[in-house]
Write a protein that holds these residues in place. Structure first.
Motif, PDB file in Angstrom:
ATOM      1  N   ILE A  24      -7.976 -17.648 -14.390  1.00  0.00           N
ATOM      2  CA  ILE A  24      -7.949 -17.533 -15.854  1.00  0.00           C
ATOM      3  C   ILE A  24      -6.566 -17.070 -16.285  1.00  0.00           C
ATOM      4  CG2 ILE A  24      -8.916 -16.299 -17.831  1.00  0.00           C
ATOM      5  CD1 ILE A  24     -11.543 -16.114 -16.135  1.00  0.00           C
ATOM      6  N   GLU A  25      -5.901 -17.867 -17.104  1.00  0.00           N
ATOM      7  CA  GLU A  25      -4.537 -17.572 -17.520  1.00  0.00           C
ATOM      8  C   GLU A  25      -4.487 -16.342 -18.415  1.00  0.00           C
ATOM      9  OE1 GLU A  25      -1.721 -18.995 -16.662  1.00  0.00           O
ATOM     10  OE2 GLU A  25      -2.606 -20.578 -15.421  1.00  0.00           O
ATOM     11  N   ALA A  26      -3.443 -15.547 -18.235  1.00  0.00           N
ATOM     12  CA  ALA A  26      -3.229 -14.392 -19.111  1.00  0.00           C
ATOM     13  C   ALA A  26      -3.012 -14.872 -20.541  1.00  0.00           C
ATOM     14  CB  ALA A  26      -2.016 -13.596 -18.634  1.00  0.00           C
ATOM     15  N   GLY A  27      -3.571 -14.143 -21.511  1.00  0.00           N
ATOM     16  CA  GLY A  27      -3.397 -14.479 -22.912  1.00  0.00           C
ATOM     17  C   GLY A  27      -4.240 -15.629 -23.398  1.00  0.00           C
ATOM     18  N   ILE A  29      -8.280 -17.556 -23.953  1.00  0.00           N
ATOM     19  CA  ILE A  29      -9.706 -17.307 -24.167  1.00  0.00           C
ATOM     20  C   ILE A  29     -10.477 -18.286 -23.294  1.00  0.00           C
ATOM     21  CG2 ILE A  29     -11.620 -17.287 -25.802  1.00  0.00           C
ATOM     22  CD1 ILE A  29      -9.694 -16.669 -28.022  1.00  0.00           C
ATOM     23  N   THR A  30     -11.317 -17.749 -22.424  1.00  0.00           N
ATOM     24  CA  THR A  30     -12.161 -18.563 -21.554  1.00  0.00           C
ATOM     25  C   THR A  30     -13.613 -18.272 -21.883  1.00  0.00           C
ATOM     26  OG1 THR A  30     -10.543 -18.566 -19.760  1.00  0.00           O
ATOM     27  CG2 THR A  30     -12.828 -19.036 -19.162  1.00  0.00           C
ATOM     28  N   SER A  31     -14.396 -19.308 -22.121  1.00  0.00           N
ATOM     29  CA  SER A  31     -15.820 -19.143 -22.373  1.00  0.00           C
ATOM     30  C   SER A  31     -16.625 -19.541 -21.150  1.00  0.00           C
ATOM     31  CB  SER A  31     -16.269 -19.989 -23.568  1.00  0.00           C
ATOM     32  OG  SER A  31     -15.813 -19.438 -24.780  1.00  0.00           O
ATOM     33  N   THR A 188      -6.186 -11.243 -23.120  1.00  0.00           N
ATOM     34  CA  THR A 188      -6.972 -12.193 -22.342  1.00  0.00           C
ATOM     35  C   THR A 188      -8.450 -11.914 -22.595  1.00  0.00           C
ATOM     36  OG1 THR A 188      -5.262 -12.171 -20.635  1.00  0.00           O
ATOM     37  CG2 THR A 188      -7.394 -13.125 -20.041  1.00  0.00           C
ATOM     38  N   ILE A 189      -9.210 -12.957 -22.931  1.00  0.00           N
ATOM     39  CA  ILE A 189     -10.622 -12.776 -23.292  1.00  0.00           C
ATOM     40  C   ILE A 189     -11.499 -13.694 -22.449  1.00  0.00           C
ATOM     41  CG2 ILE A 189     -12.326 -13.028 -25.142  1.00  0.00           C
ATOM     42  CD1 ILE A 189     -10.074 -12.437 -27.146  1.00  0.00           C
ATOM     43  N   ILE A 190     -12.571 -13.120 -21.898  1.00  0.00           N
ATOM     44  CA  ILE A 190     -13.624 -13.908 -21.258  1.00  0.00           C
ATOM     45  C   ILE A 190     -14.888 -13.703 -22.087  1.00  0.00           C
ATOM     46  CG2 ILE A 190     -14.932 -14.385 -19.168  1.00  0.00           C
ATOM     47  CD1 ILE A 190     -12.719 -13.106 -17.537  1.00  0.00           C
ATOM     48  N   LEU A 191     -15.437 -14.789 -22.595  1.00  0.00           N
ATOM     49  CA  LEU A 191     -16.541 -14.756 -23.549  1.00  0.00           C
ATOM     50  C   LEU A 191     -17.750 -15.477 -22.977  1.00  0.00           C
ATOM     51  CD1 LEU A 191     -17.607 -14.440 -26.583  1.00  0.00           C
ATOM     52  CD2 LEU A 191     -16.621 -16.701 -26.956  1.00  0.00           C
ATOM     53  N   VAL A 192     -18.880 -14.801 -22.909  1.00  0.00           N
ATOM     54  CA  VAL A 192     -20.144 -15.432 -22.523  1.00  0.00           C
ATOM     55  C   VAL A 192     -20.873 -15.882 -23.778  1.00  0.00           C
ATOM     56  CG1 VAL A 192     -22.478 -14.926 -21.696  1.00  0.00           C
ATOM     57  CG2 VAL A 192     -20.501 -14.307 -20.309  1.00  0.00           C
ATOM     58  N   LEU A 202     -13.489 -21.762 -29.847  1.00  0.00           N
ATOM     59  CA  LEU A 202     -12.703 -20.580 -29.518  1.00  0.00           C
ATOM     60  C   LEU A 202     -11.824 -20.722 -28.278  1.00  0.00           C
ATOM     61  CD1 LEU A 202     -15.378 -17.773 -30.097  1.00  0.00           C
ATOM     62  CD2 LEU A 202     -13.513 -18.422 -31.629  1.00  0.00           C
ATOM     63  N   SER A 203     -12.199 -21.604 -27.357  1.00  0.00           N
ATOM     64  CA  SER A 203     -11.686 -21.472 -25.991  1.00  0.00           C
ATOM     65  C   SER A 203     -10.482 -22.335 -25.670  1.00  0.00           C
ATOM     66  CB  SER A 203     -12.797 -21.818 -24.995  1.00  0.00           C
ATOM     67  OG  SER A 203     -13.955 -21.096 -25.280  1.00  0.00           O
ATOM     68  N   ASP A 204      -9.656 -21.794 -24.771  1.00  0.00           N
ATOM     69  CA  ASP A 204      -8.630 -22.596 -24.107  1.00  0.00           C
ATOM     70  C   ASP A 204      -9.259 -23.371 -22.946  1.00  0.00           C
ATOM     71  OD1 ASP A 204      -6.085 -21.678 -25.482  1.00  0.00           O
ATOM     72  OD2 ASP A 204      -6.907 -19.762 -24.841  1.00  0.00           O
ATOM     73  N   LYS A 205     -10.218 -22.719 -22.237  1.00  0.00           N
ATOM     74  CA  LYS A 205     -10.955 -23.395 -21.169  1.00  0.00           C
ATOM     75  C   LYS A 205     -12.411 -22.931 -21.214  1.00  0.00           C
ATOM     76  CE  LYS A 205      -8.691 -24.783 -17.325  1.00  0.00           C
ATOM     77  NZ  LYS A 205      -8.048 -24.684 -15.989  1.00  0.00           N
ATOM     78  N   ILE A 206     -13.290 -23.786 -20.687  1.00  0.00           N
ATOM     79  CA  ILE A 206     -14.718 -23.511 -20.662  1.00  0.00           C
ATOM     80  C   ILE A 206     -15.229 -23.674 -19.236  1.00  0.00           C
ATOM     81  CG2 ILE A 206     -16.994 -24.260 -21.472  1.00  0.00           C
ATOM     82  CD1 ILE A 206     -15.607 -25.357 -23.983  1.00  0.00           C
ATOM     83  N   ALA A 207     -16.009 -22.683 -18.769  1.00  0.00           N
ATOM     84  CA  ALA A 207     -16.706 -22.798 -17.493  1.00  0.00           C
ATOM     85  C   ALA A 207     -18.185 -22.997 -17.787  1.00  0.00           C
ATOM     86  CB  ALA A 207     -16.500 -21.550 -16.645  1.00  0.00           C
ATOM     87  N   VAL A 208     -18.738 -24.112 -17.362  1.00  0.00           N
ATOM     88  CA  VAL A 208     -20.164 -24.402 -17.569  1.00  0.00           C
ATOM     89  C   VAL A 208     -20.922 -24.020 -16.306  1.00  0.00           C
ATOM     90  CG1 VAL A 208     -21.885 -26.164 -18.096  1.00  0.00           C
ATOM     91  CG2 VAL A 208     -19.609 -26.306 -19.129  1.00  0.00           C
TER      92      VAL A 208
END
Length: 305
Positions: A24-27, A29-31, A188-192, A202-208
């Motif tokens: 996950i990149e610094a700075g 938002i990853t959901s 840096t944000i990780i959002l569930v 919201l996200s730069d990247k999404i993990a499904v």
């Protein structure tokens, strides 16, 4: 950079998280998106060691978090949950000051930080600071929860369904607030979330996630245009796929010279917002506030990657 390396958490035969690896990149938002029971909240709690992994490890800037005492680690990582977790008998100002006080910050620095965060979140420090949680609206409590998580300037902010209890209008405003905060502070944000539309917005990247595993980890545009499995495609929603893809496209990319009648659009709007305006106004072409126009045909072409 946040690294999840072969991370697993087992409960007997149940593999709540099963060999997950993400960078996950610094700075950014990853959901983390998935249905109930997919392991997304468990994965989040493994990051700040509210739950210890069965195997694998987490790194922050290349350093294994297992080498950091858990209480110290949690003070460095902000954590926001759906019900906010505010202390009911403490004022808003004292709630926000919780971690800075534990870290021994000077009182003047704490006072300035509380005021700064309340102002950043569009809450008046003089009015809201002395109040107690039961005197706040749901949206205000959500923002205070975010302020408390950010108070000690954490390098990472974890958010577990933070907007789930808000009505649609407040939820949209809360999402706008989060984007503004992230752009201002660079956190840096990780959002569930269970809401794919929220993740896309919201996200730069999404993990499904599904059954403890990550089925796809990619940018929102790739999730929409090239879902890796039928499960991911179902989460995206075939009927809304094109419109969601348009929400990722800045209108400025589709402007052409010329004039048009109708209510002008902002160049900062998305292609989805422009198409919605055209449908509402029953127009094929609309002008932009600072010149130029956009056509429905251009929007429809853009919605087919």
């Amino acid at each position: 950079m946040i690294g999840l390396h072969d991370l697993s958490r087992h409960y007997g035969d149940l593999r709540a998280v099963d060999d997950v690896s993400l960078m996950i990149e610094a700075g950014s938002i990853t959901s983390i998106v998935g249905t109930s029971g997919s392991g997304k909240s468990t994965l989040l709690r493994l990051v700040n060691r509210l739950i210890e992994p069965t195997s694998g490890h987490v790194t922050i800037d290349g350093k294994d978090v297992h080498g950091v005492p858990a209480p110290e680690l949690r003070r460095r990582i902000g954590y926001v949950i759906q019900d906010h977790g505010l202390f009911p008998h403490w004022t808003v100002a004292r709630n926000i000051a919780t971690v800075p006080e534990l870290l021994g910050w000077p009182k003047a620095r704490i006072r300035d930080r509380v005021s700064e965060l309340l102002t950043l979140l569009s809450l008046d420090p003089a009015t809201i600071g002395p109040r107690f949680p039961h005197q706040l609206s749901g949206g205000q409590m959500q923002r205070v929860g975010v302020a408390r998580a950010l108070a000690a300037k954490p390098e990472l902010l974890l958010m577990d369904e933070p907007f789930g209890a808000l009505d649609p209008l407040l939820r949209g405003k809360a999402q706008d607030d989060l984007l503004a905060i992230q752009q201002t502070l660079g956190t840096t944000i990780i959002l569930v979330t269970h809401d794919m539309a929220e993740a896309i917005r919201l996200s730069d990247k999404i993990a499904v996630m599904r059954a403890g595993k990550v089925e796809q980890y990619a940018r929102p545009s790739e999730i929409l245009s090239r879902p890796a499995s039928d499960f991911v495609q179902d989460l995206v929603g075939e009927g809304e796929r094109a419109f969601r893809y348009l929400s990722l496209i800045p209108l400025s990319q589709l402007v052409e010279p010329g004039e048009a009648s109708g209510t002008p659009l902002s160049r900062n709007a998305t292609a989805a917002e422009a198409l919605n305006a055209m449908i509402w106004q029953n127009m094929e072409v609309l002008p932009l506030e600072d010149g130029g126009r956009v056509t429905r045909a251009a929007l429809l072409r853009a919605g087919h990657p």
